[in-house]
Design an enzyme around this catalytic site. Sequence first.
Site, PDB file in Angstrom:
ATOM      1  N   TYR A  60     -45.596  40.972 -23.878  1.00  0.00           N
ATOM      2  CA  TYR A  60     -47.008  41.360 -23.919  1.00  0.00           C
ATOM      3  C   TYR A  60     -47.296  41.997 -25.256  1.00  0.00           C
ATOM      4  O   TYR A  60     -46.551  42.880 -25.701  1.00  0.00           O
ATOM      5  CB  TYR A  60     -47.344  42.350 -22.800  1.00  0.00           C
ATOM      6  CG  TYR A  60     -48.148  41.688 -21.719  1.00  0.00           C
ATOM      7  CD1 TYR A  60     -49.411  41.176 -22.013  1.00  0.00           C
ATOM      8  CD2 TYR A  60     -47.660  41.534 -20.429  1.00  0.00           C
ATOM      9  CE1 TYR A  60     -50.153  40.533 -21.051  1.00  0.00           C
ATOM     10  CE2 TYR A  60     -48.393  40.892 -19.460  1.00  0.00           C
ATOM     11  CZ  TYR A  60     -49.647  40.381 -19.772  1.00  0.00           C
ATOM     12  OH  TYR A  60     -50.373  39.743 -18.822  1.00  0.00           O
ATOM     13  N   ASP A 206     -66.645  23.454 -35.719  1.00  0.00           N
ATOM     14  CA  ASP A 206     -65.586  23.210 -34.739  1.00  0.00           C
ATOM     15  C   ASP A 206     -64.780  22.031 -35.272  1.00  0.00           C
ATOM     16  O   ASP A 206     -65.161  20.869 -35.115  1.00  0.00           O
ATOM     17  CB  ASP A 206     -66.195  22.896 -33.371  1.00  0.00           C
ATOM     18  CG  ASP A 206     -65.124  22.624 -32.329  1.00  0.00           C
ATOM     19  OD1 ASP A 206     -63.957  22.370 -32.707  1.00  0.00           O
ATOM     20  OD2 ASP A 206     -65.442  22.649 -31.124  1.00  0.00           O
ATOM     21  N   LYS A 235     -53.881  18.596 -32.105  1.00  0.00           N
ATOM     22  CA  LYS A 235     -54.392  17.225 -32.276  1.00  0.00           C
ATOM     23  C   LYS A 235     -53.716  16.616 -33.515  1.00  0.00           C
ATOM     24  O   LYS A 235     -52.489  16.553 -33.546  1.00  0.00           O
ATOM     25  CB  LYS A 235     -55.919  17.263 -32.350  1.00  0.00           C
ATOM     26  CG  LYS A 235     -56.555  17.765 -31.031  1.00  0.00           C
ATOM     27  CD  LYS A 235     -58.048  17.627 -31.008  1.00  0.00           C
ATOM     28  CE  LYS A 235     -58.642  17.924 -29.652  1.00  0.00           C
ATOM     29  NZ  LYS A 235     -58.866  19.361 -29.391  1.00  0.00           N
ATOM     30  N   ARG A 241     -49.972  23.222 -28.084  1.00  0.00           N
ATOM     31  CA  ARG A 241     -51.308  23.268 -27.492  1.00  0.00           C
ATOM     32  C   ARG A 241     -51.880  24.668 -27.716  1.00  0.00           C
ATOM     33  O   ARG A 241     -51.220  25.663 -27.421  1.00  0.00           O
ATOM     34  CB  ARG A 241     -51.182  23.007 -26.002  1.00  0.00           C
ATOM     35  CG  ARG A 241     -52.429  22.524 -25.449  1.00  0.00           C
ATOM     36  CD  ARG A 241     -52.295  21.865 -24.108  1.00  0.00           C
ATOM     37  NE  ARG A 241     -53.547  21.186 -23.924  1.00  0.00           N
ATOM     38  CZ  ARG A 241     -53.755  19.930 -24.241  1.00  0.00           C
ATOM     39  NH1 ARG A 241     -52.776  19.200 -24.701  1.00  0.00           N
ATOM     40  NH2 ARG A 241     -54.951  19.395 -24.082  1.00  0.00           N
TER      41      ARG A 241
HETATM   42  N1  DSN Z   1     -60.708  17.105 -24.630  1.00  0.00           N
HETATM   43  C1  DSN Z   1     -60.602  17.050 -26.062  1.00  0.00           C
HETATM   44  C2  DSN Z   1     -60.716  15.655 -26.568  1.00  0.00           C
HETATM   45  O1  DSN Z   1     -60.116  14.773 -25.982  1.00  0.00           O
HETATM   46  O2  DSN Z   1     -61.369  15.422 -27.558  1.00  0.00           O
HETATM   47  C3  DSN Z   1     -61.557  17.951 -26.726  1.00  0.00           C
HETATM   48  O3  DSN Z   1     -61.513  19.187 -26.131  1.00  0.00           O
END
Ligand code: DSN
Length: 425
Positions: A60, A206, A235, A241
């Site tokens: 924590y 974003d 991504k 994640r």
């Molecule tokens: N769910 C994601 C996507 O596939 O683009 C974005 O949050």
Amino acid sequence: MSTAYWGPDFDALAAFDPEIADVVTGELDRLRGGLQLIASENFTSPAVLAALGSTLSNKYAEGYPGRRYYGGCEVVDRAEEIGIARAKELFGAEHANLQPHSGANANLAAYGAFMRPGDTFLAMALPHGGHLTHGAKVSFSGKWFNAVQYGVHEKTEHIDYDQVRDLAREHRPKVIVCGGSAIPRLIDFAAFREIADEVDAKLMVDAAHFIGLVAGKAIPSPVPYADVVTFTTHKVLRGPRGGAIVCKAEHAKAIDKAAFPMMQGGPLMHAVAAKAVNLKECLTPEYQAYARQVIANAQALTEGLAAEGLRPVAGGTDTHLALLDLRDTGVTGADAEARCDAAGIVLNKNAIPNDPQPASVASGIRVGSPAVTTQGMRETQMKEIATLIGTAIRDAEGSRTAEVAAAVRELVTAHPAYPEPRPAG
Ligand code: DSN
């Protein structure tokens, strides 16, 4: 450095909980067995996974390095300090916060820093390529704030900057948001900055989808233009994640207070450490080459799909993803997704701008190149994949599913995700 290490032990998991061990190996088989074309997914590295599966998960650490609400944080502090320094270096940012558990949380923190419930913000509508957290009625962003929505131009399918300016002048939003989850073209951050300045709004980018391309210096950065940039780390970026925020120094305090304690409690220190590892990976020339190849692959895939009769929305892509309008094929997005899935090609149905179908059916599909590029595939394989997608989509009876699935297996066998042998450690 201590040599002590207590890390993931799959044999112990398999012995204690065979059901969940079976899920873990089953998911690895699934990842390896098909083509992963979901634009928001990738294959993170063994180094990142090692940090994620570490004992840092136990700690924590509410607060920030040197200013925690718990004792014993002196070791995990180092992970966060290293990660913050790397994020600032990678993005040329004045301030970084690696604590958001997700992109949605990062966005909530940014809204919390700049707005009060009931305030107005301006963002791209979800059906035009935005995101749930950009004002969709079902999300906190549409429930707690007055979300005004812009979209793409009917003819060009590029962001309609005239509409953005008109809506900004009319509604005087506190925050203007750009970015989204299905925007294939580059965003003109300078134009957004100009509009935000004109109405005295904060500019929030974003960058969840494309931040990896920015990190790899393959596309222009929003950082010099934005008050705040939110993103996810899993991504194109290819980390664990999670979410993160970079911002101007003048907003550092507000962003940090909004991330903790307004929006979250204790940070996930194993995830923060894994983000730091990922940021180190992104600082390498190899990662920059990867980012450039992601775009080249997305463009090759899009050209191939166009040749198959699928119309690229906005005329193509400058990034890692493409949105394809299937209406000329007479196949819905939902059917296309199912037919591809049956053959081991994983992608998602997606609304196209002004879609006549509900989102659950959709007239389009979205494809992305991050994962297949990590597997080492190049333009030649993209052309092949486009042909396979075209064949699968047109195959209403499923008579060619086995043939497409066999070709998919050949591709992923030649370019395996998580190749054997597993790295030591
Ligand atoms: N769910 C994601 C996507 O596939 O683009 C974005 O949050």
